[in-house]
Design a protein around this motif. Structure first.
Motif, PDB file in Angstrom:
ATOM      1  N   TYR A 174      -3.985  -1.504  -6.966  1.00  9.97           N
ATOM      2  CA  TYR A 174      -4.002  -2.105  -5.665  1.00  9.97           C
ATOM      3  C   TYR A 174      -5.652  -2.457  -5.699  1.00  9.97           C
ATOM      4  O   TYR A 174      -6.607  -1.581  -5.619  1.00  9.97           O
ATOM      5  N   TRP A 179       0.702  -1.245  -0.076  1.00  8.77           N
ATOM      6  CA  TRP A 179      -0.103  -0.070  -0.101  1.00  8.77           C
ATOM      7  C   TRP A 179       0.684   1.334  -0.119  1.00  8.77           C
ATOM      8  O   TRP A 179       0.618   2.137  -0.847  1.00  8.77           O
ATOM      9  N   LYS A 180       1.964   0.916   0.683  1.00  8.05           N
ATOM     10  CA  LYS A 180       2.922   2.334   0.797  1.00  8.05           C
ATOM     11  C   LYS A 180       3.687   2.639  -0.377  1.00  8.05           C
ATOM     12  O   LYS A 180       3.714   3.707  -0.915  1.00  8.05           O
ATOM     13  N   LYS A 181       4.052   1.561  -1.188  1.00  5.45           N
ATOM     14  CA  LYS A 181       4.523   1.532  -2.317  1.00  5.45           C
ATOM     15  C   LYS A 181       3.519   2.094  -3.505  1.00  5.45           C
ATOM     16  O   LYS A 181       4.063   2.888  -4.431  1.00  5.45           O
ATOM     17  N   LYS A 182       2.374   1.933  -3.346  1.00  8.10           N
ATOM     18  CA  LYS A 182       1.290   2.530  -4.294  1.00  8.10           C
ATOM     19  C   LYS A 182       1.512   3.753  -4.332  1.00  8.10           C
ATOM     20  O   LYS A 182       1.065   4.812  -5.494  1.00  8.10           O
ATOM     21  N   GLN A 183       1.636   4.519  -3.175  1.00  8.24           N
ATOM     22  CA  GLN A 183       1.555   5.903  -3.008  1.00  8.24           C
ATOM     23  C   GLN A 183       2.758   6.791  -3.804  1.00  8.24           C
ATOM     24  O   GLN A 183       2.787   7.913  -4.220  1.00  8.24           O
ATOM     25  N   THR A 184       3.710   5.961  -4.273  1.00  2.62           N
ATOM     26  CA  THR A 184       4.983   6.291  -4.910  1.00  2.62           C
ATOM     27  C   THR A 184       5.153   5.752  -6.391  1.00  2.62           C
ATOM     28  O   THR A 184       6.104   6.440  -7.111  1.00  2.62           O
ATOM     29  N   THR A 221      -4.851   4.247   6.706  1.00  3.71           N
ATOM     30  CA  THR A 221      -5.260   4.882   5.423  1.00  3.71           C
ATOM     31  C   THR A 221      -5.962   3.497   4.522  1.00  3.71           C
ATOM     32  O   THR A 221      -6.500   3.757   3.453  1.00  3.71           O
ATOM     33  N   ASP A 226      -2.131   0.206   8.646  1.00  3.48           N
ATOM     34  CA  ASP A 226      -2.120   1.436   8.193  1.00  3.48           C
ATOM     35  C   ASP A 226      -3.417   1.979   8.255  1.00  3.48           C
ATOM     36  O   ASP A 226      -4.513   1.447   7.558  1.00  3.48           O
TER      37      ASP A 226
END
Length: 301
Positions: free
Chosen positions: A199, A188-193, A294, A292
């Motif tokens: 996802y 999920w964190k990787k999706k932000q960048t 979010t 997370d």
């Protein structure tokens, strides 16, 4: 490599022990080929399907295979098992099966490849080539139940043990491929960048498969005909896939279908048939501190 005629007893395939591997609980079948897998040369049009085990990998694999090859090469679906059409890059059974070699030699364009690696284990060439990656996340309670039944019947996984001990190991992240929390949070964190990461949620696929396929097509830049969309929807219905020998893993001798089928129920909220009240409360408390905030999962649909 012929898994269909492979005899795990003669090959001395034994239940593996778990160990810490770069901070993640793993077993040797998924680390023995580590150096080679890390050197995998991705192509810009490769598509990687990533999940924590038992979160919808085969479902999305079948969707993509039909979307890309359902019209141009329909015999694939009736003659080639899913684990050869969409190879499991992480897996090595020496002398029998190398997912990395299968992926290297896929004749298709694009190549569809699957992994259960946490995001930090993915070979760097996928990022360098800006490959499209599809991640599927499943509600932790149902994911735990499905993984438990899978571990009871799969000889390349550690022994499942009792349900109560398995429940504790899941919360502790002491299962093959590590913590479910770390897995879903990390991707999920990787999706932000990384914009080429789509996802998805298992529960959304259950609720409206057609809608989620439309989102997938938009992400992939596909415009399937109405006929193909109908073919995909029919081909990926759970009951149809469960009966399909080329999709249900029944040709894979390392799995004991007398204990449990690979495709068991495909339902949401099956956890209610397994969790005690105390386990549900313990999970909810654990979840509050580890997920997370979010990242929003649903218990039911």
């Amino acid at each position: 490599m012929d898994l269909k005629s492979f005899d795990p007893e003669k090959a001395n395939v034994e239940r593996p022990e778990m160990f810490d591997f770069h901070g993640v609980t793993m077993v040797h079948y998924f680390t023995d080929n580590w150096e080679n897998v890390q050197k995998f040369q991705a192509r810009p049009d490769d598509i990687l399907i990533a999940t924590y085990p038992k979160a919808g990998t085969t479902w999305v694999s079948q969707i993509l295979d039909l979307l890309y090859f359902g019209e141009t090469n329909p015999e694939r679906q009736t003659t080639i098992p899913i684990y050869e059409r969409v190879p499991f890059m992480d897996l090595l059974i020496p002398g029998v099966f190398s997912g990395k070699d299968l992926a290297d030699n896929l004749p298709t364009t694009p190549r569809l490849i699957k992994t259960h690696f946490p995001v930090q284990f993915v070979p760097k060439s996928f990022w360098e080539q800006n490959c499209k990656i599809i991640y599927v996340a499943r509600n932790g309670k149902d994911n735990m139940v499905s993984y438990y039944h899978f571990d009871t019947m799969n000889k390349v996984q550690p022994e499942a043990g009792t349900w109560s001990s398995y429940f504790q190991r899941f919360l502790q992240g002491k299962l093959a491929f590590g913590s479910w929390y770390d897995h879903v949070n990390g991707w999920w964190k990787k999706k932000q960048t990384y914009p080429n990461l789509h996802y998805m949620f298992y529960e959304d696929l259950i609720e409206n498969t057609g809608r989620e396929i439309d989102k997938l097509c938009s992400f992939l830049g596909l415009s399937p005909s109405a006929e193909l969309k109908e073919k995909v929807l029919s081909g990926v219905q759970f009951d149809n896939m469960k009966k399909n020998q080329m999709a249900n893993y029944s040709t894979l001798p390392v799995m004991d279908f007398k204990i449990s089928p690979f495709m068991r129920k495909g339902k949401v909220s099956d956890w209610k048939n397994h969790f005690t009240v105390a386990q549900n409360e313990a999970f909810d408390e654990d979840y509050k501190t580890k997920i997370d905030p979010t990242l929003l999962f649903r218990d039911e649909i």
